[in-house]
Design a protein around this motif. Structure first.
Motif: not given
Ligand code: ADP
Length: 495
Positions: A150-162
């Motif tokens: 939508g109107t959101f820009r998002e950055c995500f990341r899975y860390v080694p602990t899950g």
């Protein structure tokens, strides 16, 4: 739909299509660059904040993770940790120093969400949209990944602990900027397209004006006005060259029509004299009873007129045949020497009658020719040399070989030809002394026929003359070997 058959409209259509394609490509690239530029600025900010949030997911060394507000029933035993995920979502507060990166920037509210390994929200900032779904693709530790929602820009990341950390921002302002830029591009593109179409139309109609001129001139010529010519100021362009070539063609056509008309008029004029003789003689013979002698005289006059007409008609037929075919029929290997000696022999009585000495100097000159037509060439030249000679004069006929040519030369000691007449004597019906020649059956076609025969054999004829000294006619024909080679060359070209 008739307009689509016109070159102008087709040019315009193709020009418009190409312009639209180029402008679309250019506009799309510019829009894409602007969008990428805007988003990468946002992405850089998100990535920077992602570092802060993922730092929060590691066991704190100095216990900076704070929970706010504390859920009911909180105890150190059920304190949320990544080994011991909380039952209920918790609003974890970053230290105020870090929190500044998420809040307090007007119009740029960053948010973060942390999902625990089992998919429940473990932490989220106050400005985070509650319905934000956990990214379900690429569920493995790795570098930060970006998504637009939508109107959101998002950055995500899975860390080694899950756990999964997400940092986002509402980018409606940037999207509005991009939309405004797209609108500007669209307007500018439309303007350029309009200008291009108008300019293209002007250039097309300007370039095609010459074609319209050519067409109008050709139409006038088709109605019979052969004096018309195409006016071309722009002679360097392809159309200028075309117009120049067409003008030359029209000029040749006009000259050819003029020659044809002159020829027809001259032929009619020449035929009218003997026809008039026949009509006058028969009229006066039939007017009343006459003695047999008078009838005989009338008949003899009619016969002479008929013979003259026959001679004229034969000449006209010969010329028509020579005009219609490029090469003479029935070419055979022959010796100009033999042909000339036979023709001269036939004219010997005429020479004697006129008191002219006829001398010959003949050497072998083999050539590939139509013997009958060559005999006519020799006969025309020698009879002219006798006819236009002075009393007691002489005619010298020479035949021999000169390089690759068989040469015939007829030299007389006659009255000669004035320089003004010299360029015209090979023209049809041209006579230097019209009054004298016409009456004696010389219609002015002899040299025209001679020239046509010589040229049909691939040869040349030239004349030099001194008034009151005499004239020399020289005919050059390709020798047998040269003619053979020429014939082979032509056959090769035809293959
Ligand atoms: P014609 O049938 O009248 O002889 P030609 O075509 O043979 O026609 O010759 C054209 C004109 O060239 C003649 O009318 C004559 O005036 C001139 N001419 C041709 N041959 C000679 C010559 N040997 N000497 C002088 N004039 C000549």
């Amino acid at each position: 739909m008739k307009c689509f058959h016109s070159i102008r409209w087709r040019l315009q259509l193709w020009h418009g299509l190409v312009l639209v394609l180029v402008l679309t490509g250019f506009g799309f690239t510019a829009w894409q660059l602007q969008r990428t530029n805007q988003l990468s600025r946002v992405d850089r900010d998100l990535e920077q904040r992602m570092g802060i949030v993922t730092g929060m997911l590691h066991p704190p060394r100095n216990g900076v993770i704070q929970e706010r507000p504390r859920p009911q029933g909180f105890s150190p035993a059920n304190r949320p940790s990544f080994e011991n995920p909380p039952e209920e979502p918790l609003n974890l507060r970053l230290p105020p120093r870090e929190l500044n990166h998420f809040e307090g920037i007007p119009g740029q509210e960053f948010y973060y969400i942390v999902w625990l390994r089992d998919g429940r929200q473990g932490a989220l900032s106050t400005s985070a949209p509650p319905d934000a779904p956990r990214p379900e693709w690429l569920r493995m530790p790795g570098p930060p990944t970006f998504r637009s929602r939508g109107t959101f820009r998002e950055c995500f990341r899975y860390v080694p602990t899950g756990e999964c950390a997400l940092v986002g921002r509402d980018i409606h302002a940037e999207l509005a900027d991009i939309r405004r830029f797209a609108g500007l591009l669209f307007a500018a593109g439309g303007g350029v397209l309009l200008l291009g179409l108008v300019g293209g139309g002007w250039v097309a109609s300007r370039s095609l004006r010459s074609i319209a001129d050519i067409s109008a001139t050709a139409a006038k010529i088709a109605t019979g006005d052969l004096t018309q010519r195409i006016h071309t100021a722009d002679t360097d362009s392809e159309l200028g060259q075309l117009a120049h070539d067409l003008n030359n063609t029209f000029a040749r056509l006009q000259a050819s029509f003029a020659r044809q008309a002159q020829f027809t008029a001259d032929a009619s004029h020449e035929l009218r004299t003997p026809v008039t003789v026949v009509l006058t003689q028969t009229q006066s013979a039939l007017a009343r009873e006459r003695p047999a002698d008078e009838y005989r005289e009338s008949l003899a006059a009619c016969q002479r007129a008929a013979q003259r007409m026959r001679g004229l008609i034969e000449c006209l037929l010969t010329l028509a045949r020579l005009d219609s075919t490029e090469a003479p029929a029935a070419l055979e290997a022959c010796d100009l020497n033999r042909i000339a000696s036979e023709a001269v022999e036939l004219l010997q009585p005429l020479a004697q009658e006129q008191g002219i000495a006829l001398e010959v100097e003949l050497a072998s000159a083999p050539c590939l020719a139509n013997a009958g037509q060559l005999a006519q060439v020799v006969s025309n030249l020698v009879s002219n040399a006798i006819h236009y000679n002075r009393l007691g004069g002489s005619v010298r006929v020479t035949v021999g070989c000169e390089a690759d040519t068989a040469l015939l030369s007829v030299c007389d000691t006659g009255e000669g030809i004035a320089p003004d007449d010299l360029p015209h004597i090979f023209e049809r019906f041209y006579r230097v002394d019209k009054a004298r020649s016409g009456a004696q059956g010389h219609s002015g076609l002899g040299l025209a026929i001679t020239k046509a025969i010589v040229e049909a054999h691939g040869g040349t004829i030239e004349v030099t003359s001194e008034p009151r000294q005499g004239s020399v006619f020289k005919v050059r024909l390709p020798s047998a070997a040269a003619a053979q080679l020429q014939g082979d060359g032509k056959r090769e070209q035809l293959k």
